[in-house]
Design a protein around this motif. Structure first.
Motif, PDB file in Angstrom:
ATOM      1  N   VAL A 320       1.446   8.475  -0.582  1.00  0.00           N
ATOM      2  CA  VAL A 320       2.040   7.690  -1.740  1.00  0.00           C
ATOM      3  C   VAL A 320       1.540   8.356  -3.137  1.00  0.00           C
ATOM      4  O   VAL A 320       0.522   8.788  -2.984  1.00  0.00           O
ATOM      5  CB  VAL A 320       2.087   6.413  -1.611  1.00  0.00           C
ATOM      6  N   PRO A 321       2.364   8.268  -3.997  1.00  0.00           N
ATOM      7  CA  PRO A 321       1.605   8.854  -5.255  1.00  0.00           C
ATOM      8  C   PRO A 321       0.326   8.285  -5.905  1.00  0.00           C
ATOM      9  O   PRO A 321      -0.444   8.902  -6.572  1.00  0.00           O
ATOM     10  CB  PRO A 321       2.862   8.489  -6.378  1.00  0.00           C
ATOM     11  N   GLY A 322      -0.227   6.988  -5.205  1.00  0.00           N
ATOM     12  CA  GLY A 322      -1.443   6.671  -5.758  1.00  0.00           C
ATOM     13  C   GLY A 322      -1.779   5.352  -5.153  1.00  0.00           C
ATOM     14  O   GLY A 322      -1.119   4.907  -4.140  1.00  0.00           O
ATOM     15  N   ILE A 323      -2.885   4.938  -5.274  1.00  0.00           N
ATOM     16  CA  ILE A 323      -3.153   3.535  -4.846  1.00  0.00           C
ATOM     17  C   ILE A 323      -3.105   2.633  -6.248  1.00  0.00           C
ATOM     18  O   ILE A 323      -3.846   2.631  -7.052  1.00  0.00           O
ATOM     19  CB  ILE A 323      -4.757   3.706  -4.324  1.00  0.00           C
ATOM     20  N   GLY A 324      -2.271   1.336  -5.842  1.00  0.00           N
ATOM     21  CA  GLY A 324      -2.116   0.583  -6.713  1.00  0.00           C
ATOM     22  C   GLY A 324      -3.228  -0.454  -6.892  1.00  0.00           C
ATOM     23  O   GLY A 324      -4.078  -0.752  -5.944  1.00  0.00           O
ATOM     24  N   LEU A 325      -3.216  -1.248  -7.987  1.00  0.00           N
ATOM     25  CA  LEU A 325      -4.530  -2.067  -8.407  1.00  0.00           C
ATOM     26  C   LEU A 325      -4.378  -3.301  -7.424  1.00  0.00           C
ATOM     27  O   LEU A 325      -5.328  -3.595  -6.918  1.00  0.00           O
ATOM     28  CB  LEU A 325      -4.650  -2.199  -9.969  1.00  0.00           C
ATOM     29  N   ASN A 326      -3.159  -4.016  -7.513  1.00  0.00           N
ATOM     30  CA  ASN A 326      -3.112  -4.997  -6.789  1.00  0.00           C
ATOM     31  C   ASN A 326      -3.584  -4.590  -5.064  1.00  0.00           C
ATOM     32  O   ASN A 326      -3.142  -3.813  -4.593  1.00  0.00           O
ATOM     33  CB  ASN A 326      -1.680  -5.423  -6.589  1.00  0.00           C
ATOM     34  N   GLN A 327      -4.268  -5.549  -4.764  1.00  0.00           N
ATOM     35  CA  GLN A 327      -5.132  -5.277  -3.247  1.00  0.00           C
ATOM     36  C   GLN A 327      -3.900  -5.002  -2.306  1.00  0.00           C
ATOM     37  O   GLN A 327      -4.300  -4.491  -1.085  1.00  0.00           O
ATOM     38  CB  GLN A 327      -6.190  -5.992  -3.069  1.00  0.00           C
ATOM     39  N   VAL A 328      -2.750  -5.585  -2.348  1.00  0.00           N
ATOM     40  CA  VAL A 328      -1.909  -5.515  -1.329  1.00  0.00           C
ATOM     41  C   VAL A 328      -1.641  -3.779  -1.045  1.00  0.00           C
ATOM     42  O   VAL A 328      -1.174  -3.398  -0.129  1.00  0.00           O
ATOM     43  CB  VAL A 328      -0.454  -6.163  -1.955  1.00  0.00           C
ATOM     44  N   TYR A 329      -1.505  -3.187  -2.543  1.00  0.00           N
ATOM     45  CA  TYR A 329      -1.223  -1.785  -2.179  1.00  0.00           C
ATOM     46  C   TYR A 329      -2.349  -1.060  -1.693  1.00  0.00           C
ATOM     47  O   TYR A 329      -2.165  -0.092  -0.621  1.00  0.00           O
ATOM     48  CB  TYR A 329      -1.206  -1.325  -3.614  1.00  0.00           C
ATOM     49  N   GLU A 330      -3.673  -1.329  -2.125  1.00  0.00           N
ATOM     50  CA  GLU A 330      -4.676  -0.702  -1.601  1.00  0.00           C
ATOM     51  C   GLU A 330      -4.806  -0.828   0.101  1.00  0.00           C
ATOM     52  O   GLU A 330      -5.156   0.098   0.664  1.00  0.00           O
ATOM     53  CB  GLU A 330      -5.979  -1.026  -2.224  1.00  0.00           C
ATOM     54  N   GLN A 331      -4.724  -2.211   0.350  1.00  0.00           N
ATOM     55  CA  GLN A 331      -5.165  -2.548   1.910  1.00  0.00           C
ATOM     56  C   GLN A 331      -3.997  -1.786   2.565  1.00  0.00           C
ATOM     57  O   GLN A 331      -4.355  -1.665   3.713  1.00  0.00           O
ATOM     58  CB  GLN A 331      -4.940  -4.017   2.010  1.00  0.00           C
ATOM     59  N   ASN A 332      -2.747  -1.725   2.023  1.00  0.00           N
ATOM     60  CA  ASN A 332      -1.856  -1.127   2.949  1.00  0.00           C
ATOM     61  C   ASN A 332      -1.587   0.410   2.836  1.00  0.00           C
ATOM     62  O   ASN A 332      -0.965   1.116   3.301  1.00  0.00           O
ATOM     63  CB  ASN A 332      -0.538  -1.805   2.655  1.00  0.00           C
ATOM     64  N   THR A 333      -2.311   0.966   2.015  1.00  0.00           N
ATOM     65  CA  THR A 333      -2.173   2.301   1.567  1.00  0.00           C
ATOM     66  C   THR A 333      -3.411   3.055   2.274  1.00  0.00           C
ATOM     67  O   THR A 333      -3.136   4.304   3.151  1.00  0.00           O
ATOM     68  CB  THR A 333      -2.486   2.815  -0.050  1.00  0.00           C
ATOM     69  N   VAL A 334      -4.453   2.644   2.197  1.00  0.00           N
ATOM     70  CA  VAL A 334      -5.740   3.539   2.896  1.00  0.00           C
ATOM     71  C   VAL A 334      -6.276   2.810   4.171  1.00  0.00           C
ATOM     72  O   VAL A 334      -6.158   1.366   4.029  1.00  0.00           O
ATOM     73  CB  VAL A 334      -6.804   3.852   2.040  1.00  0.00           C
TER      74      VAL A 334
END
Ligand SMILES: Cc1ncc(C[n+]2csc(CCOP(=O)(O)OP(=O)(O)O)c2C)c(N)n1
Lengths: 352, 365
Positions: A320-334
């Motif tokens: 995905v283009p980046g890791i979003g600040l809301n931790q829902v993004y981060e936790q589900n990206t990496v």
């Protein structure tokens, strides 16, 4: 016990007093701050540079060409992308120049996610870095390795990139660095700059000792026969934790290899473990298309296809283009602990 | 790109060569530089030119592939090379060159056969072992930093060598050379910024070889500022525009610039207005351009001054040609790289590397 960032600082101090380091520099690296993560506080050769990553890498190359031994920093690897052609040249100049010049430079860059850093403080760099032949690339996962690998990076006469997992910079290890006082408060008082006015502050360095962790030597952090797990950096302690939990919950025992050195990597150790377990999972957090773990997977398939009991696999960051600040993004990206644990369980228990 | 550059919008003023101001009479007068020196420069220019012309021939005959080089820059480059404090290490000058600096290398003492070895792609090529394009020199013994095809990166590195030189003491300086189009890259700005940090100024001689062209793009079509060195003003970097086709004017401009850098330990800029005599490279066909030829011009002056006669000029050309041909023959007989050489020279020996204590040997086993 020192933190990873204190370990790096002590290694740089050892480097400038014993291994010929002439310049430690980058944005906010010199006094008064000593690095935004404090990695360069109190160093006698540390200086602040202009806010110019290309200038930082280029100047490090020039210093190395002229016989100095520079350690430069890019404040976050997220800001290293505009230097990539210079990194390419640093890696190829010796080859292209028929061996005329060695280039003993160290580039250190905080890397990866885990500090709620949003788009531009969460990037991984190792997959990009492995596409830079001529470099050596390391990523310690604990303070002891951070110390020993930084010393090796300094002692090696080639360009070496030290990727520091941001999420682990404040973590303490289990092993004392040679010369480090056992009491962490004592160490803090000796080498951490005070808050406020630091103009008169001088560090009191412990009597540190040399300790090289060689490139190309993985460390077996847990031993077992259920499956082979290969990781480094931020995800390594998570793999160890998952192995411990899966051990007590399911009686599974893993070989957990801390690669430490990404290039050159310890193929012997990976290969021997895969021969033993027939099951392998590579874990890292870089994005999944053209990921360094895919290279290791390819070698496993090429060289161990008939030794495998189940399909080999890689757990990595989402494309995905980046890791979003809301931790829902981060936790589900990496990869986080639950995903790692699940993937380790799956690789260890799938029917052969 | 064939032929002459179109007349710039400013009526050609951008390409008018401005004689050095400090001493108006010296700029076009051979007499201000000693005869021996002029003859020495002339011979270097001719040798470098004939080497390049032969290499253009090699690019067309199939003896080599791509050609890029310095015909048109010989006057300035020879005057530069002869004034370099030549040696190894920070007590001497560092050279961050571009790919048109053959005459500088010849002035330093490079045998022509070494330039030809690179064109010939021989393993004996001391600059790149047959790996790089011609004109991509690297020579540690003379502080010549490996030339890269990547435009302007040398300007990002120059502050590093100069930083070590300033700390080392002595009068060694860093010379960095690039074209005027490339000066649009951020690395050029980096060089000005890093060499003028307050109290930490660096002895960098910044040289812009202005031939008016990128590959096919004219300078004046992209830049509102006529001369690149004008960008040095806000940084307090002094500079001068010089007729780079005139070796004598170039000599004195370089001498003055070097004196300043050596003594003040601060940067200085020179912009040399030069011709590009064979287009950008072999990829544009390397046709002879209708631009002033520094060698012909210089020979006219030497003749007018009575410092040389036509017979001697012819002899110098013939000798250079023979040297070039001998170099072509000699290097032609030398070994090409072997398949097992592809990894050679990647890594220096390391005491802390378990996999590669010596050179790179392929993927870890
Ligand atoms: C970074 C980069 N961009 C583009 C190129 C392709 N290229 C090679 S030479 C050139 C023009 C350079 O013009 P100038 O800097 O004026 O130097 P000159 O060739 O005229 O001496 C270009 C665009 C390159 N080699 N490097």
């Amino acid at each position: 016990m020192a933190t990873l960032v204190q370990a790096v600082r002590m290694a740089l101090h050892y480097g400038e007093t014993h291994l010929g380091v002439t310049d430690v520099f980058g944005e906010d690296v010199g006094p008064p701050l000593g690095g935004i993560f404090t990695a360069t506080q109190g160093l006698k050769t540390a200086w602040n540079s202009p806010l110019d990553e290309r200038g930082i890498v280029g100047t490090a190359m020039g210093i190395a060409y002229a016989g100095g031994r520079p350690v430069c920093e890019i404040q976050f690897c997220d800001y290293g992308f505009n230097t990539i052609d210079l990194l390419k040249i640093a890696g190829n100049q010796r080859w292209a120049g028929a061996g005329n010049y060695d280039l003993p430079m160290v580039l250190m860059m905080p890397s990866g996610s885990g500090i709620r850093g949003s788009l531009y403080h969460s990037h991984s760099f190792e997959s990009w870095a492995t596409r830079l032949p001529g470099w050596k690339i390391v990523m310690p996962s604990n303070p002891f390795d951070g110390y020993g690998m930084m010393l090796s990076a300094i002692a090696d006469p080639n360009p070496v990139m030290v990727l520091l997992p941001k999420a682990l910079l404040r973590m303490r290890g289990a092993k004392l660095i040679p010369g480090e006082p056992a009491d962490q408060d004592q160490l803090r008082k000796m080498i951490d700059a005070p808050l406020g006015d630091r103009s008169k502050w001088q560090p009191r360095w412990p009597d540190l000792k040399e300790c090289f962790i060689p490139f190309g030597e993985a460390e077996l952090r847990r031993e077992g026969t259920s499956a082979t797990i290969v990781s480094y950096g931020r995800t390594l302690p998570l793999c160890v934790e998952a192995a411990d939990q899966l051990g007590s919950e399911h009686g599974l025992k893993f070989d957990v290899l801390d690669l430490r050195s990404i290039f050159p990597y310890d193929w012997k150790a990976i290969s021997a473990s895969v021969m033993k377990t027939g099951r392998v999972l590579f874990v890292n957090e870089d994005t999944e298309v053209t990921n360094f773990g895919e290279h290791l997977l390819r070698r496993v398939i090429d060289e161990h296809f008939y030794d495998l009991l189940v399909r080999p696999r890689v757990l990595m960051g989402k494309h995905v283009p980046g890791i979003g600040l809301n931790q829902v993004y981060e936790q589900n990206t990496v990869p986080q602990l639950p995903q790692i644990k699940q993937a380790m369980h799956a690789v260890a228990t799938e029917d052969a | 790109m064939r032929g002459k550059p179109p007349a710039p919008a400013d009526n050609g003023k951008a390409r008018v060569f401005q004689p050095a101001k400090a001493n108006g009479e010296r700029s076009l007068s051979v007499g201000s530089l000693a005869r021996e020196r002029c003859l020495e420069i002339h011979r270097i220019m001719v040798r470098a030119r004939l080497m390049e012309e032969r290499m253009i021939g090699m690019s067309k005959s199939g003896e080599g592939y791509f050609w890029i080089g310095g015909p048109g820059e010989e006057a300035f480059n020879a005057a530069l090379g002869l004034q370099v404090k030549k040696g190894c290490g920070p007590g001497y000058d560092y050279l961050h060159l571009h790919y048109r600096n053959s005459a500088t290398m010849v002035a330093l003492g490079m045998p022509l056969v070494d330039g030809i070895r690179q064109m010939n792609m021989k393993f004996t090529d001391p600059h790149s072992a047959g790996r790089n394009f011609p004109g991509h020199y690297a020579d540690k013994a003379w502080n010549v930093i490996p030339v890269s095809s990547v435009i302007e990166v040398q300007f990002a590195m120059a502050a590093g060598t100069a930083h070590v030189q300033k700390r080392h003491g002595g009068d060694g300086l860093t010379i960095v050379v690039g074209g005027e189009a490339g000066a649009a890259e951020g690395d050029f700005a980096s060089c000005m910024i890093w060499s003028t940090r307050p109290g930490k100024e660096l002895p960098v001689l910044i040289i812009v070889m202005n031939n008016g062209w990128g590959i096919s793009t004219t300078h004046c079509s992209q830049h509102a500022v006529k001369h690149v060195i004008e960008r040095g003003k806000p940084f307090g970097i002094p500079g001068e525009v010089v007729d780079g086709n005139d070796p004598v004017a170039s000599w004195f401009a370089i001498e003055k610039a070097m004196k300043y850098c050596r003594k003040e330990r601060k940067p200085y800029m020179l912009e040399a207005m030069v011709s590009r005599l064979y287009g950008h490279s072999s990829s544009s066909g390397a046709p002879r351009a209708d631009e002033p030829d520094c060698i012909g011009q210089f020979e006219e002056k030497l003749l007018a001054n009575g410092w040389i006669d036509q017979e001697t000029i012819d002899k110098i050309h013939a000798e250079a040609e023979a040297e070039v041909e001998a170099g072509v023959a000699e290097s032609g007989a030398e070994p090409a790289p072997k398949p097992e050489d592809i990894e050679r020279y990647t890594y220096a020996d390391s005491r802390v590397d378990k996999i590669y204590p010596g050179d790179y040997t392929g993927l870890p086993e």
